[in-house]
Design a protein around this motif. Sequence first.
Motif, short mmCIF file in Angstrom:
data_model
loop_
_atom_site.label_atom_id
_atom_site.label_comp_id
_atom_site.label_asym_id
_atom_site.label_seq_id
_atom_site.Cartn_x
_atom_site.Cartn_y
_atom_site.Cartn_z
N ARG A 415 0.87 -1.18 0.00
CA ARG A 415 0.00 0.00 0.00
C ARG A 415 0.90 1.22 0.00
O ARG A 415 1.50 1.57 1.01
N GLY A 416 1.06 1.82 -1.15
CA GLY A 416 1.98 2.93 -1.27
C GLY A 416 1.53 4.14 -0.47
O GLY A 416 0.36 4.33 -0.18
N ASP A 417 2.50 4.95 -0.08
CA ASP A 417 2.18 6.18 0.65
C ASP A 417 1.47 7.15 -0.29
O ASP A 417 1.91 7.39 -1.41
N GLU A 418 0.39 7.72 0.22
CA GLU A 418 -0.36 8.68 -0.57
C GLU A 418 0.38 10.00 -0.63
O GLU A 418 0.85 10.50 0.39
N PRO A 419 0.55 10.58 -1.82
CA PRO A 419 1.23 11.88 -1.90
C PRO A 419 0.42 12.94 -1.19
O PRO A 419 -0.82 12.90 -1.19
N PRO A 420 1.09 13.92 -0.56
CA PRO A 420 0.34 14.95 0.16
C PRO A 420 -0.53 15.81 -0.75
O PRO A 420 -1.55 16.34 -0.32
N VAL A 421 -0.13 15.95 -2.01
CA VAL A 421 -0.91 16.73 -2.97
C VAL A 421 -1.15 15.87 -4.20
O VAL A 421 -0.22 15.27 -4.74
N ARG A 422 -2.39 15.81 -4.64
CA ARG A 422 -2.75 15.01 -5.80
C ARG A 422 -3.08 15.96 -6.95
O ARG A 422 -4.10 16.66 -6.92
N TRP A 423 -2.21 15.97 -7.96
CA TRP A 423 -2.35 16.89 -9.08
C TRP A 423 -3.06 16.20 -10.24
O TRP A 423 -2.74 15.08 -10.61
N HIS A 424 -4.02 16.89 -10.84
CA HIS A 424 -4.74 16.39 -12.00
C HIS A 424 -4.90 17.54 -13.00
O HIS A 424 -5.20 18.67 -12.61
N ARG A 425 -4.72 17.22 -14.28
CA ARG A 425 -4.96 18.23 -15.31
C ARG A 425 -6.47 18.43 -15.44
O ARG A 425 -7.20 17.49 -15.73
N SER A 426 -6.91 19.64 -15.24
CA SER A 426 -8.34 19.92 -15.22
C SER A 426 -8.93 20.07 -16.62
O SER A 426 -10.04 19.60 -16.88
N ARG A 427 -8.23 20.73 -17.52
CA ARG A 427 -8.65 20.89 -18.91
C ARG A 427 -7.41 20.97 -19.79
O ARG A 427 -6.30 21.22 -19.32
N LEU A 428 -7.61 20.76 -21.08
CA LEU A 428 -6.55 20.93 -22.06
C LEU A 428 -6.56 22.38 -22.52
O LEU A 428 -7.53 22.83 -23.14
N ALA A 429 -5.52 23.11 -22.20
CA ALA A 429 -5.44 24.53 -22.52
C ALA A 429 -4.51 24.75 -23.71
O ALA A 429 -3.60 23.95 -23.95
N PRO A 430 -4.71 25.83 -24.48
CA PRO A 430 -3.79 26.12 -25.60
C PRO A 430 -2.39 26.43 -25.08
O PRO A 430 -2.24 27.15 -24.08
N PHE A 431 -1.40 25.90 -25.75
CA PHE A 431 -0.01 26.10 -25.36
C PHE A 431 0.32 27.59 -25.38
O PHE A 431 -0.10 28.30 -26.29
N PRO A 432 1.04 28.11 -24.38
CA PRO A 432 1.69 27.42 -23.27
C PRO A 432 0.87 27.38 -21.98
O PRO A 432 1.41 27.13 -20.92
N GLY A 433 -0.41 27.66 -22.07
CA GLY A 433 -1.25 27.66 -20.88
C GLY A 433 -1.47 26.26 -20.33
O GLY A 433 -1.46 25.28 -21.07
N GLU A 434 -1.66 26.17 -19.03
CA GLU A 434 -1.95 24.90 -18.36
C GLU A 434 -2.98 25.16 -17.26
O GLU A 434 -2.96 26.22 -16.62
N LEU A 435 -3.87 24.19 -17.07
CA LEU A 435 -4.88 24.31 -16.03
C LEU A 435 -4.87 23.03 -15.20
O LEU A 435 -5.15 21.94 -15.71
N TRP A 436 -4.53 23.17 -13.91
CA TRP A 436 -4.37 22.03 -13.01
C TRP A 436 -5.35 22.12 -11.85
O TRP A 436 -5.79 23.22 -11.47
N ARG A 437 -5.68 20.98 -11.31
CA ARG A 437 -6.47 20.88 -10.09
C ARG A 437 -5.68 20.08 -9.07
O ARG A 437 -5.22 18.97 -9.36
#
Length: 608
Positions: A415-437
């Motif tokens: 049972r691996g240690d859970e990372p303190p922060v879980r990052w997920h890409r929220s939407r596909l943004a036009p380069f070079p923009g990025e949108l994360w949750r």
Amino acid sequence: MNTPFAGCDGLDRAATAASQLSGERLTHARQRLHGFDTYTGLIPDAGVQQALLESLVLSALGRPGSENRRRMLGVEEVRLDENRLRLRVEDVSAVQAILGMLPVKPRRGTRRGVRELSAEAVGKDVFLSLRGVPSPHPLYAGNRHLTAGVHVQLLGATCSAQLLDELTMQVTTAGGTPEWSPNIALHVPGRCPPIERCIAEQHAAGGGLASSLLRRSHLWDSLVGQQSLTVQPTMVDHGFEWVVSRTMSPGVLLHDTRLHAILTDQLVGPGLRPVHHACTATECTATYVPRNYGGQARSEGSLLITSRHAANQAGSSSRRRTLLALGEQPTSHPNAPRVQRMRRPADHVVVGVRSVGALGLDFWDARRFARQTAAAWAVDGYRVAVIVAGEGSEFCDVRVSNRRWGKRVTTLPYRGDEPPVRWHRSRLAPFPGELWRAEVDTLQIDIEYAIQEARDRCERVIAVDATRYMEAGLSSRADQTLVINRSRPFERHVAGPAGTTLALSPDLAAARWHERELSGKIAANCSGVVLVDVDLSATSAPVDDYDREVERHLACYGTPILARQWLNSGQATVLDPMEPTEADQLRKQADELADILALARSRPVHRS
């Protein structure tokens, strides 16, 4: 405001990202995604029956194939649907491997193959389906257009239907009986055989995971230095596990961060959860499980990826391909954007957002406000993150009993240690923009880690506080804090004695509003209040002198009304299908908010 470069709007980005992993034609992907409300879940999950059928197909395609294959799994193109799948495979050996799973009653000996599997020729293709598997939708059970099925088409002069005819001739010549016709009744053994002999029942325990891999078969062709690939299922103590064995060219890193990013991605990838990772100089292993593993361990399975170096550089290896799902952009793209931004203090800021008020917004409204603002910033080429505090842990203990598995343990061996922060890409943004949750618990050490990591990887960060008091969550650790509340007319009259009505002066109206809506809920670094309304026309309504006077008194309390903005009632953002007028309004509001943050950062907050 910067506009996305020509030829790459939201639909184009979503379709391109999906087709790069699945092998679906771009025109088909555009047609399939055209009716989406939001560009999430770009590759659909299969139904229960369809996932079981695709799991059987993957076990056949995952065997060692011809050295002349251009694709790792031999799949050149797919046509995606929730209840159907169309495969175009490269060579004869791939079709023969699939047909080798069909049920056959030999002249002597026991039956072989998967007895629930059926096949028939449809034109030049072979259509695979299941028999004797209960449909989860009884109304669809009799409709062949809605039940599970896989069309197998072979590239080249030879058609897959011809190979099925040759197999039929081969079986009958040897004295056997083909039992794969859908018109033949399913053979039911006299007593229940052991689980080791029930192939379909084994695959039912990991069908969804296998289906997600088959529907992203071109992923393996996009990785660097991969010479060969096998995908085979196996029964293990903790359930049903799919083992992916990768043979890498000498000198290539065994652990591929791009592979890990796609497998854990929830927009285009299967959204798996890593539970174990160990690398040595000669071998790298990583284990993943579906995100709802804890509730249905036996129906989900696990994925084990093993990477080893080849003994020599014999044969060709895969080359790195750009994946839009990872935010990668071809450097030679003729329409690559040239984003020119005027830097200002608000370009690197962590702003907290909290909804308050006796009858105001709830946490989900604050989250929606943060998401729509962040998406508009991402369209302008910024790297933006939305941090959500108060999210519970995704991990839970797996304790599921299954007598058919015998006396086997029912938990994962690690049972691996859970990372303190879980990052997920929220939407596909036009380069070079990025949108994360980013999802984080309300523990102090996790919140501090999330804030620091967000500052390092993003330019603008919006922290949504889900805790009861601001000082207990993310907002207290942000550079600035915004309070959002429902936009309603300020009180102008109150009930007096004996049924009379008394007029309120602007200073009393401001005091009553501040006490009712904001008292005891304002962080020390609060920059002001943003009033939002779900009615787009209400945000542009004129403000009279009485309202301006109330707002002036509210500013004396240190809580000025900064803006009146529209809150989209749905989940869509400017990166999703949206009316042009609504998208323009959201981008205009995001620019206005950025100007407000830049101005507020340059002046101290005074409270009376």
